[in-house]
Motif scaffolding. Structure first.
Motif, mmCIF file in Angstrom:
data_model
loop_
_atom_site.group_PDB
_atom_site.id
_atom_site.type_symbol
_atom_site.label_atom_id
_atom_site.label_comp_id
_atom_site.label_asym_id
_atom_site.label_seq_id
_atom_site.Cartn_x
_atom_site.Cartn_y
_atom_site.Cartn_z
ATOM 1 N N THR A 1 0.848 -1.183 0.000
ATOM 2 C CA THR A 1 0.000 0.000 0.000
ATOM 3 C C THR A 1 0.885 1.235 0.000
ATOM 4 O OG1 THR A 1 -1.757 -1.134 1.222
ATOM 5 C CG2 THR A 1 -1.822 1.253 1.206
ATOM 6 N N PHE A 2 0.544 2.190 -0.861
ATOM 7 C CA PHE A 2 1.396 3.361 -1.060
ATOM 8 C C PHE A 2 0.500 4.594 -1.130
ATOM 9 C CE2 PHE A 2 3.893 6.341 -3.543
ATOM 10 C CZ PHE A 2 5.175 6.167 -3.031
ATOM 11 N N THR A 3 0.802 5.622 -0.338
ATOM 12 C CA THR A 3 -0.043 6.812 -0.276
ATOM 13 C C THR A 3 0.615 8.009 -0.956
ATOM 14 O OG1 THR A 3 0.845 7.420 1.898
ATOM 15 C CG2 THR A 3 -1.139 6.060 1.858
ATOM 16 N N ILE A 4 -0.240 8.853 -1.542
ATOM 17 C CA ILE A 4 0.200 10.059 -2.240
ATOM 18 C C ILE A 4 -0.630 11.233 -1.727
ATOM 19 C CG2 ILE A 4 0.423 11.194 -4.491
ATOM 20 C CD1 ILE A 4 0.459 8.392 -5.753
ATOM 21 N N MET B 1 -10.034 11.002 -15.902
ATOM 22 C CA MET B 1 -10.051 11.573 -14.559
ATOM 23 C C MET B 1 -10.666 10.551 -13.601
ATOM 24 S SD MET B 1 -11.733 15.026 -12.869
ATOM 25 C CE MET B 1 -13.339 14.311 -12.545
ATOM 26 N N VAL B 2 -9.959 10.242 -12.534
ATOM 27 C CA VAL B 2 -10.425 9.314 -11.506
ATOM 28 C C VAL B 2 -10.715 10.124 -10.245
ATOM 29 C CG1 VAL B 2 -9.868 7.260 -10.158
ATOM 30 C CG2 VAL B 2 -8.994 7.495 -12.494
ATOM 31 N N LYS B 3 -11.956 10.119 -9.810
ATOM 32 C CA LYS B 3 -12.334 10.886 -8.619
ATOM 33 C C LYS B 3 -13.269 10.052 -7.764
ATOM 34 C CE LYS B 3 -14.034 15.395 -7.086
ATOM 35 N NZ LYS B 3 -14.530 16.723 -7.516
ATOM 36 N N ARG C 1 -4.574 16.715 1.064
ATOM 37 C CA ARG C 1 -3.606 16.279 2.076
ATOM 38 C C ARG C 1 -3.345 14.784 1.984
ATOM 39 N NH1 ARG C 1 -5.949 20.515 5.849
ATOM 40 N NH2 ARG C 1 -7.666 19.084 6.166
ATOM 41 N N GLN C 2 -4.405 14.012 1.811
ATOM 42 C CA GLN C 2 -4.279 12.572 1.576
ATOM 43 C C GLN C 2 -5.025 12.295 0.277
ATOM 44 O OE1 GLN C 2 -5.894 11.015 5.239
ATOM 45 N NE2 GLN C 2 -3.933 11.179 6.288
ATOM 46 N N HIS C 3 -4.323 12.430 -0.812
ATOM 47 C CA HIS C 3 -4.951 12.521 -2.128
ATOM 48 C C HIS C 3 -5.391 11.168 -2.683
ATOM 49 C CE1 HIS C 3 -5.572 15.024 -5.782
ATOM 50 N NE2 HIS C 3 -5.480 13.836 -6.377
ATOM 51 N N ALA C 4 -4.478 10.195 -2.654
ATOM 52 C CA ALA C 4 -4.775 8.896 -3.282
ATOM 53 C C ALA C 4 -3.863 7.831 -2.682
ATOM 54 C CB ALA C 4 -4.576 8.972 -4.796
ATOM 55 N N ARG C 5 -4.191 6.594 -2.994
ATOM 56 C CA ARG C 5 -3.309 5.497 -2.600
ATOM 57 C C ARG C 5 -3.249 4.492 -3.745
ATOM 58 N NH1 ARG C 5 -8.182 3.725 -0.324
ATOM 59 N NH2 ARG C 5 -8.552 1.484 -0.547
ATOM 60 N N ILE C 6 -2.159 3.750 -3.774
ATOM 61 C CA ILE C 6 -1.999 2.673 -4.748
ATOM 62 C C ILE C 6 -1.832 1.378 -3.973
ATOM 63 C CG2 ILE C 6 -0.536 1.715 -6.565
ATOM 64 C CD1 ILE C 6 0.250 4.604 -7.274
ATOM 65 N N GLU C 7 -2.602 0.356 -4.330
ATOM 66 C CA GLU C 7 -2.509 -0.938 -3.661
ATOM 67 C C GLU C 7 -2.045 -2.006 -4.643
ATOM 68 O OE1 GLU C 7 -5.889 -2.222 -1.489
ATOM 69 O OE2 GLU C 7 -5.958 -0.439 -0.198
ATOM 70 N N PHE D 1 -6.597 4.268 -5.997
ATOM 71 C CA PHE D 1 -7.830 4.685 -5.323
ATOM 72 C C PHE D 1 -7.740 6.186 -5.042
ATOM 73 C CE2 PHE D 1 -7.353 0.222 -4.333
ATOM 74 C CZ PHE D 1 -8.637 -0.283 -4.439
ATOM 75 N N ASP D 2 -8.631 6.954 -5.629
ATOM 76 C CA ASP D 2 -8.630 8.396 -5.400
ATOM 77 C C ASP D 2 -9.645 8.755 -4.320
ATOM 78 O OD1 ASP D 2 -8.050 11.322 -6.648
ATOM 79 O OD2 ASP D 2 -10.167 11.123 -6.125
ATOM 80 N N HIS D 3 -9.241 9.607 -3.374
ATOM 81 C CA HIS D 3 -10.180 10.132 -2.371
ATOM 82 C C HIS D 3 -9.886 11.609 -2.137
ATOM 83 C CE1 HIS D 3 -6.725 8.711 0.043
ATOM 84 N NE2 HIS D 3 -6.972 7.534 -0.466
ATOM 85 N N SER D 4 -9.753 12.337 -3.260
ATOM 86 C CA SER D 4 -9.332 13.733 -3.211
ATOM 87 C C SER D 4 -10.479 14.679 -3.572
ATOM 88 C CB SER D 4 -8.182 13.956 -4.201
ATOM 89 O OG SER D 4 -8.659 13.823 -5.531
ATOM 90 N N THR D 5 -10.178 15.965 -3.488
ATOM 91 C CA THR D 5 -11.139 16.992 -3.885
ATOM 92 C C THR D 5 -11.119 17.226 -5.384
ATOM 93 O OG1 THR D 5 -10.897 18.098 -1.746
ATOM 94 C CG2 THR D 5 -11.827 19.403 -3.540
#
Length: 333
Positions: free
Chosen positions: A247-250, A300-302, A267-273, A282-286
């Protein structure tokens, strides 16, 4: 006339008082050690059951009515546990931790739990459902509580479960009779905290549609090769995602595995698993994450996921055409 004069209490010398306090501390420590030594390591089936949907219920009907319904639902859950010879260890918020003597008894109980809550929800609170994690393994029983590997795995499984789902693992399933195994289907392999290797996640079916079996027969997932790796490059930095870092966070915050100095980044934009030799974004950003795979149009992934493949670019919060500070080159091998 006699004057009542209180008799002065005998003073305790400081040295003796200190000795008494030290003796009390030593006795308390001895009690703790004795309790630890008397704790038993046993094999049991651990079940976590969480009620899902309470927030929507509070908003729909108000705090008092919602609390009353949730309490009634918890009571119904505990009644089913006791009816199936289980032991309620504790309730935490809207969840229950319980123990069963074996995997077959636990499987029968969790199926009954789901059916009971489904009926309760249909009558009183349609938005409520149950998610369950079940694991058969070793644990420590001590003073009415339980600890250890079996508890940790069950806790992880319930977090992975969706509303209305029962999750267990292949090892626990193998301890169940064939009737329960026929209700099961393999879902994935996941790394669980405290385990050196991945475990096979299995769903236990409990709901039957008209004319259909509960689920398919259990299928064993193939072992992963574990050789896939992804390289990410931004500015002068290069990082690798593989089986050793699944798991890797961006994001903009420095606590992320890859901090991005862009005002468009959350601040916690996305993660790669890393999952089964695939890399999933996985995007969880604004502002979303823009993905360009070589030879394909930009996507675009949102607030959703995307399987990364080949070579391309991730642009954090804006199109890659803008050439902002959040452009990350990726390569999957």
């Amino acid at each position: 006339m006699d004057n009542d004069v209180p008799t002065p209490k005998a003073s305790v010398p400081p040295a003796e008082e200190q000795a008494v306090q030290e003796a009390k501390k030593a006795a308390a420590q001895a009690d703790k050690v004795s309790a630890r030594n008397s704790a038993a390591v046993v094999v049991r089936t651990v079940v976590f059951a969480d009620i899902v949907g309470s927030n929507a219920l509070y908003q729909a009907i108000g705090d008092l009515r919602a609390m009353s319904l949730i309490t009634r639902c918890l009571v119904a859950v505990e009644e089913q546990i006791y009816q199936h010879r289980g032991e309620v260890i504790k309730t935490v918020g809207e969840g229950v931790l319980c123990l069963f003597s074996d995997a077959n008894t636990a499987a029968s109980a969790v199926i009954a739990l789901q059916q009971r809550v489904e009926h309760f929800a249909a009558d009183a609170a349609p938005c409520l459902s149950l998610r369950i994690g079940l694991h058969n393994g070793s644990l420590i029983e001590e003073r009415g509580d339980v600890f250890g590997d079996g508890v940790n795995v069950a806790a992880r499984l319930v977090k992975l479960a969706s509303p209305g789902q029962i999750l267990t693992d292949a090892g626990s399933l193998s301890a169940m009779r064939v009737g329960f195994r026929r209700r099961a289907r393999a879902l994935d392999r996941r790394r669980v905290k405290g385990k050196a290797s991945e475990i096979e996640i299995v769903e236990l079916g409990w709901r039957r549609r008209s004319g259909e079996p509960f689920t398919t027969e259990q299928v064993t997932l193939p072992e992963r090769a574990g050789k896939a790796r992804m390289t990410l490059r931004i500015d002068a930095r290069e990082v690798v995602v593989d089986s050793g870092r699944s798991t890797f966070t961006i994001g903009r915050e420095a606590v992320n595995d890859l901090a991005v100095a862009s005002r468009k980044a959350s601040r916690q934009h996305a993660r790669i698993e890393w999952r089964r030799d695939k890399f999933i974004l996985f995007d969880h950003s604004t502002n979303g994450t823009y993905v360009v795979v070589d030879g394909e149009p930009e996507v675009m992934v949102k607030h959703e996921s995307f399987v990364l493949r080949g070579h391309g670019k991730l642009s954090i919060g804006e199109s890659a055409a803008a050439r902002g500070r959040g452009v990350i080159e990726f390569e999957c091998r």
